[in-house]
Design a protein around this motif. Structure first.
Motif, mmCIF file in Angstrom:
data_model
loop_
_atom_site.group_PDB
_atom_site.id
_atom_site.type_symbol
_atom_site.label_atom_id
_atom_site.label_comp_id
_atom_site.label_asym_id
_atom_site.label_seq_id
_atom_site.Cartn_x
_atom_site.Cartn_y
_atom_site.Cartn_z
ATOM 1 N N GLU A 4 13.778 -4.018 -13.450
ATOM 2 C CA GLU A 4 14.799 -4.773 -12.720
ATOM 3 C C GLU A 4 15.421 -3.918 -11.629
ATOM 4 O O GLU A 4 15.676 -4.404 -10.510
ATOM 5 C CB GLU A 4 15.874 -5.263 -13.691
ATOM 6 N N LEU A 5 15.655 -2.641 -11.922
ATOM 7 C CA LEU A 5 16.260 -1.753 -10.939
ATOM 8 C C LEU A 5 15.283 -1.459 -9.795
ATOM 9 O O LEU A 5 15.677 -1.422 -8.626
ATOM 10 C CB LEU A 5 16.708 -0.455 -11.615
ATOM 11 N N ILE A 6 13.998 -1.244 -10.137
ATOM 12 C CA ILE A 6 13.005 -1.024 -9.083
ATOM 13 C C ILE A 6 12.974 -2.213 -8.132
ATOM 14 O O ILE A 6 12.984 -2.050 -6.899
ATOM 15 C CB ILE A 6 11.603 -0.798 -9.681
ATOM 16 N N THR A 7 12.959 -3.422 -8.672
ATOM 17 C CA THR A 7 12.903 -4.620 -7.838
ATOM 18 C C THR A 7 14.146 -4.744 -6.966
ATOM 19 O O THR A 7 14.060 -5.181 -5.808
ATOM 20 C CB THR A 7 12.739 -5.869 -8.718
ATOM 21 N N ALA A 8 15.312 -4.364 -7.504
ATOM 22 C CA ALA A 8 16.543 -4.427 -6.717
ATOM 23 C C ALA A 8 16.478 -3.487 -5.515
ATOM 24 O O ALA A 8 16.961 -3.823 -4.429
ATOM 25 C CB ALA A 8 17.741 -4.080 -7.597
ATOM 26 N N PHE A 9 15.872 -2.315 -5.699
ATOM 27 C CA PHE A 9 15.761 -1.351 -4.605
ATOM 28 C C PHE A 9 14.589 -1.665 -3.679
ATOM 29 O O PHE A 9 14.630 -1.328 -2.498
ATOM 30 C CB PHE A 9 15.586 0.063 -5.178
ATOM 31 N N ASN A 10 13.546 -2.285 -4.217
ATOM 32 C CA ASN A 10 12.314 -2.471 -3.457
ATOM 33 C C ASN A 10 11.718 -3.848 -3.748
ATOM 34 O O ASN A 10 10.800 -3.981 -4.564
ATOM 35 C CB ASN A 10 11.311 -1.372 -3.816
ATOM 36 N N VAL A 40 8.768 3.267 -6.140
ATOM 37 C CA VAL A 40 9.892 4.169 -5.859
ATOM 38 C C VAL A 40 9.427 5.302 -4.939
ATOM 39 O O VAL A 40 9.445 5.173 -3.720
ATOM 40 C CB VAL A 40 10.530 4.700 -7.166
ATOM 41 N N GLY A 41 8.966 6.411 -5.504
ATOM 42 C CA GLY A 41 8.660 7.572 -4.688
ATOM 43 C C GLY A 41 7.528 7.383 -3.709
ATOM 44 O O GLY A 41 7.468 8.069 -2.689
ATOM 45 N N ALA A 42 6.629 6.442 -4.010
ATOM 46 C CA ALA A 42 5.476 6.230 -3.125
ATOM 47 C C ALA A 42 5.751 5.231 -2.008
ATOM 48 O O ALA A 42 4.876 5.012 -1.164
ATOM 49 C CB ALA A 42 4.274 5.759 -3.939
ATOM 50 N N SER A 43 6.962 4.630 -1.991
ATOM 51 C CA SER A 43 7.218 3.618 -0.961
ATOM 52 C C SER A 43 8.653 3.587 -0.439
ATOM 53 O O SER A 43 8.912 2.901 0.548
ATOM 54 C CB SER A 43 6.829 2.225 -1.476
ATOM 55 N N ARG A 58 9.332 10.121 -14.097
ATOM 56 C CA ARG A 58 8.145 9.249 -14.189
ATOM 57 C C ARG A 58 8.284 8.062 -13.239
ATOM 58 O O ARG A 58 7.322 7.685 -12.557
ATOM 59 C CB ARG A 58 7.969 8.762 -15.639
ATOM 60 N N ILE A 59 9.464 7.482 -13.182
ATOM 61 C CA ILE A 59 9.656 6.317 -12.334
ATOM 62 C C ILE A 59 9.682 6.722 -10.857
ATOM 63 O O ILE A 59 9.191 5.978 -9.994
ATOM 64 C CB ILE A 59 10.936 5.561 -12.734
ATOM 65 N N ARG A 60 10.213 7.882 -10.564
ATOM 66 C CA ARG A 60 10.146 8.358 -9.177
ATOM 67 C C ARG A 60 8.700 8.465 -8.700
ATOM 68 O O ARG A 60 8.411 8.283 -7.516
ATOM 69 C CB ARG A 60 10.812 9.726 -9.038
ATOM 70 N N ALA A 61 7.791 8.748 -9.630
ATOM 71 C CA ALA A 61 6.378 8.919 -9.284
ATOM 72 C C ALA A 61 5.622 7.598 -9.220
ATOM 73 O O ALA A 61 4.401 7.601 -9.080
ATOM 74 C CB ALA A 61 5.705 9.845 -10.291
ATOM 75 N N GLN A 68 0.837 -1.202 0.000
ATOM 76 C CA GLN A 68 0.000 0.000 0.000
ATOM 77 C C GLN A 68 0.876 1.258 0.000
ATOM 78 O O GLN A 68 1.209 1.789 1.063
ATOM 79 C CB GLN A 68 -0.921 -0.014 1.221
ATOM 80 N N PRO A 69 1.274 1.730 -1.157
ATOM 81 C CA PRO A 69 2.109 2.927 -1.222
ATOM 82 C C PRO A 69 1.312 4.196 -0.917
ATOM 83 O O PRO A 69 0.084 4.209 -0.985
ATOM 84 C CB PRO A 69 2.598 2.928 -2.671
ATOM 85 N N ASP A 70 2.053 5.253 -0.624
ATOM 86 C CA ASP A 70 1.467 6.573 -0.390
ATOM 87 C C ASP A 70 1.937 7.484 -1.518
ATOM 88 O O ASP A 70 3.110 7.853 -1.578
ATOM 89 C CB ASP A 70 1.921 7.099 0.976
ATOM 90 N N PHE A 71 1.001 7.862 -2.395
ATOM 91 C CA PHE A 71 1.386 8.681 -3.544
ATOM 92 C C PHE A 71 1.482 10.163 -3.214
ATOM 93 O O PHE A 71 1.908 10.952 -4.058
ATOM 94 C CB PHE A 71 0.397 8.460 -4.704
ATOM 95 N N GLY A 72 1.096 10.552 -1.998
ATOM 96 C CA GLY A 72 1.188 11.954 -1.634
ATOM 97 C C GLY A 72 2.569 12.545 -1.845
ATOM 98 O O GLY A 72 2.713 13.623 -2.457
#
Length: 258
Positions: free
Chosen positions: A155-161, A214-217, A207-210, A5-9
């Motif tokens: 792949e990079l998103i999964t590595a970080f999160n 990434v940015g929401a979690s 775009r990916i930060r949003a 459950q990310p927070d997009f705020g």
């Protein structure tokens, strides 16, 4: 509904600047189903910065948007003013909107149904719709293809999160059809179309930060590190002034049974 459950705020700035909104062609196709017509009362669930709501309003519908993230709704109002439309917004949840019974001809949900508790959300939609009213669920997704920039980004998103498990998508959502059928909706139909969206490398990073993963979690420090790493991936392997990112638009419409 997923446990993630990310927070997009916190993503409001990048979300507004860098997330490509639904293409206008979506509204042209929805109008063939009698959705988004002038004067219709439409409720847009999980409206975010109002991407789908604004397209419906530009087509002449009277639109209300609801979202749990107040910062996104503030950005939606800014974008509405720039587009010359007026939309009424409420902070709230799709499963319990607090809005009146049978107040809407159409309920829409763009890029958000996966966050909802489907049985509760469909029950709420049925309560809100007038007889023979319509529900439309729409998505506008990037497409990871072998070797493309989207695949490398995922792949990079999964590595970080590692908690983010939403990669590898096809942009198609057959499960939503089951949600609607189980809730007693009829006239269920789907359509889809593909197109490329141009992004500069900086805009793609934004775009990916949003995004949820990434940015929401992630923490601000991890988001900054992720942005640097993605920038290096783009410079090393996907260089160029413009990245053409394949996307798929997919939608399902359904009718409230009598």
């Amino acid at each position: 509904m997923t446990d993630f459950q990310p927070d997009f705020g916190p993503t409001a700035e990048d979300y507004t600047r860098h997330r490509a909104g639904f293409p206008p062609e979506l509204i042209n196709r929805l109008k063939l189903y009698g959705i988004g017509l002038p004067g219709q009362a439409v409720l847009d669930l999980g409206t975010g910065t109002g991407s789908l709501a604004r397209l419906l309003a530009l087509g002449g519908a009277t639109v209300t948007g609801i979202d749990p993230a107040a910062p996104l709704l503030e950005k939606a109002k800014e974008l509405d003013r720039a587009a010359g439309v007026q939309i009424q917004y409420h902070v709230g949840m799709a499963e319990s909107t607090g809005l009146p019974d049978q107040a809407f001809d159409v309920v829409s949900a763009g890029q958000c149904w996966h966050w909802f508790d489907a049985p509760r959300a469909t029950a709420e939609v049925r309560r809100l719709l007038r007889p023979r009213g319509q529900l439309v669920i729409a998505h506008f997704d990037w497409l990871p293809l072998p070797g493309n920039v989207v695949s490398a980004t995922e792949e990079l998103i999964t590595a970080f999160n590692p908690a983010w498990t939403m990669g590898g998508g096809t942009g198609l959502y057959p499960r939503w059809l089951t949600d609607l059928a189980c809730a007693g909706f009829t006239g269920i139909e789907t359509f889809s179309f593909d197109l490329d969206v141009p992004y500069t490398p900086a805009a793609w990073i934004g775009r990916i930060r949003a995004s949820a993963g990434v940015g929401a979690s992630l923490s601000p420090e991890m988001v900054a590190e992720f942005s640097q790493r993605l920038g290096k991936v783009l410079r090393d392997s996907y260089f160029g002034e413009v990245l053409r990112i394949p996307h798929r638009t997919w939608a399902v419409r359904a009718v409230k049974a009598d």
